[in-house]
Write a protein that holds these residues in place. Structure first.
Motif: not given
Length: 121
Positions: A1-5, A32-38, A92-93, A114-116
């Protein structure tokens, strides 16, 4: 199990700054890749910034010179420093990471909740 917080979103005035964080936890062999989307209301989700395992970075044209992505491999964490924020940055990012859980398993894409971020006077 993997979580992104994710953390660090909020309300800021135009011209202000925010720093977003995204920590990956769980069974992780490599990231590998880490990114931010919105995603803004009524718009498609877009890639804002990304960073590879060897720290190659990429930015959307709309944030170049204002946003900086970085990562701490020891903490499995990616950051997004956002300066000179504009109302059009309101969205929302979401954090996204491509992770290999064991040496034998293929990579999998994971998303945070997601974070606003709201930029308004």
């Amino acid at each position: 199990q993997v979580q992104l917080v994710e953390s660090g979103g909020g309300l800021v005035q135009p011209g202000g700054s925010l720093r977003l964080s995204c920590a990956a936890s769980g069974s992780i062999f490599s990231i590998n890749f880490m990114g931010w989307h919105r995603q803004a209301p009524g718009k498609q989700r877009e890639l804002v910034a990304s960073i590879t395992s060897n720290s190659y970075t990429n930015y959307a044209d709309s944030v170049k010179g204002r946003f900086t992505i970085s990562r701490d491999n020891a903490k499995n964490t990616v950051y997004l420093q956002m300066n000179n924020l504009k109302p059009e940055d309101t969205a929302v990012y979401y954090c996204n990471s491509v992770i290999r859980r064991t040496i034998l398993t293929p990579t999998t894409s994971y998303w945070g909740q997601g974070t606003q971020v709201t930029v308004s006077s």
